[in-house]
Design a protein around this motif. Structure first.
Motif, PDB file in Angstrom:
ATOM      1  N   ARG A   1       3.704   6.693   4.904  1.00  0.00           N
ATOM      2  CA  ARG A   1       3.638   7.066   6.324  1.00  0.00           C
ATOM      3  C   ARG A   1       4.767   6.416   7.113  1.00  0.00           C
ATOM      4  NH1 ARG A   1      -2.107   6.842   5.289  1.00  0.00           N
ATOM      5  NH2 ARG A   1      -2.174   4.629   5.842  1.00  0.00           N
TER       6      ARG A   1
ATOM      7  N   ASP B   1       0.845  -1.196   0.000  1.00  0.00           N
ATOM      8  CA  ASP B   1       0.000   0.000   0.000  1.00  0.00           C
ATOM      9  C   ASP B   1       0.882   1.248   0.000  1.00  0.00           C
ATOM     10  OD1 ASP B   1      -1.561   2.255   0.999  1.00  0.00           O
ATOM     11  OD2 ASP B   1      -3.108   0.791   1.530  1.00  0.00           O
ATOM     12  N   ARG B   2       0.773   2.056  -1.024  1.00  0.00           N
ATOM     13  CA  ARG B   2       1.685   3.203  -1.140  1.00  0.00           C
ATOM     14  C   ARG B   2       1.453   4.245  -0.057  1.00  0.00           C
ATOM     15  NH1 ARG B   2      -0.215   7.624  -4.418  1.00  0.00           N
ATOM     16  NH2 ARG B   2      -2.370   7.354  -5.094  1.00  0.00           N
ATOM     17  N   TRP B   3       0.206   4.345   0.442  1.00  0.00           N
ATOM     18  CA  TRP B   3      -0.054   5.323   1.507  1.00  0.00           C
ATOM     19  C   TRP B   3       0.578   4.869   2.823  1.00  0.00           C
ATOM     20  CZ3 TRP B   3      -1.305   9.732  -0.330  1.00  0.00           C
ATOM     21  CH2 TRP B   3      -2.096   9.828  -1.474  1.00  0.00           C
TER      22      TRP B   3
END
Length: 293
Positions: free
Chosen positions: A152, A146-148
């Motif tokens: 983070r 997941d790139r998000w």
């Protein structure tokens, strides 16, 4: 110096130091408490009174923090923390399996200890259950799809690197924060600077928590606050899917063990702290559930 004397001195230098036992009170099944980075056993001040009526509660200061030794030249790798904790537990000569509880960095330490074949088959370090409180789970960015979530986690890692590389600013800001908390809860000073930066780099930033949990053969409970700033959204997903892991989310609680989280944690420990492995086999344990109190 003779050959035997040289070997003896070498062995002594390599012998893990014993940690400071800050609390050893109560009677009943044993629960051992291990705090996190830049802290001390004071971390568990709200929890200990809830456990001592039914348990023997032992709280230690981890290597380099609180009143425990800070060995010269120590790199504060996860192995260093684990070896010192294991040696300390062996020195207690416990006769029955015990529940091992770790908070923050302590979560990484107890998970590795429980996963270690050396301690797993040592009667003096037999662990019946592992409870992880506020575990700072950071997978390597290259392992995050997941790139998000990956973005983070990258931010967290950059912040940690900044803390390590800016000593004066980090100590100054830590002093301001520590004045708002009970003494011993959060302290970064000249005295524990080396344990702090090396534990941060070698344990938290470069960790194996997920793989350690995956190979455990005892039940694992994860207790965390909904407002915990050190737990990244999405980072617990891989742990939640493990069949031997149960999740317990505590609303309106941050990273500290405040009264609300302490009550939930005590309830989790009381579920099966009899010194025996849970009656349900690990592989058949119920799917993770979220509890709020």
């Amino acid at each position: 110096m003779g050959w035997w004397a040289a070997m003896r001195d070498r062995f002594r230098r390599r012998r893990p130091p014993l940690l400071h036992i800050a609390t050893d009170e109560g009677t009943g099944p044993v629960v051992i408490l291990v705090h996190g980075i830049a802290s001390s056993s004071v971390t568990f001040r709200e929890l200990v009174p809830l456990l001592t009526p039914r348990h023997r509660v032992i709280a230690v200061d981890i290597l380099g923090f609180g009143d425990s030794p800070a060995p010269e030249g120590c790199e504060y790798r996860l192995e260093d923390h684990v070896e010192a904790l294991a040696a300390t537990i062996r020195s207690l000569r416990l006769r029955e399996p015990f529940v091992l509880v770790g908070h923050s960095l302590g979560s990484l330490i107890v998970a590795r200890l429980a996963a270690s074949p050396v301690t797993r088959f040592d009667r003096r370090t037999r662990i019946s259950r592992v409870v992880l409180v506020g575990p700072p789970v950071y997978l390597s960015p290259s392992e995050i799809g997941d790139r998000w979530v990956r973005a983070r986690v990258n931010v967290y890692l950059r912040v940690y690197a900044f803390l390590r590389e800016n000593k004066e600013r980090t100590i100054t800001n830590a002093a301001i924060i520590s004045r708002m908390l009970p003494k011993g809860i959060f302290e970064i000073t000249e005295r524990n600077w080396t344990p702090f930066v090396k534990s941060l780099e070698h344990c938290i930033e470069s960790q194996t928590l997920v793989s350690d949990i995956a190979i455990l053969r005892v039940p694992v409970d994860v207790v965390y606050g909904s407002l915990d700033a050190f737990i990244q959204s999405g980072s617990l997903t891989v742990i939640e899917r493990m069949r031997h892991v149960a999740m317990h989310r505590v609303e309106a609680n941050d990273h500290l063990i405040r009264p609300r989280l302490a009550r939930e944690l005590a309830a989790v420990i009381d579920e099966d702290a009899t010194g025996e492995v849970a009656a349900t086999p690990v592989q058949d344990r119920a799917n993770p559930s979220i509890a709020s109190r």
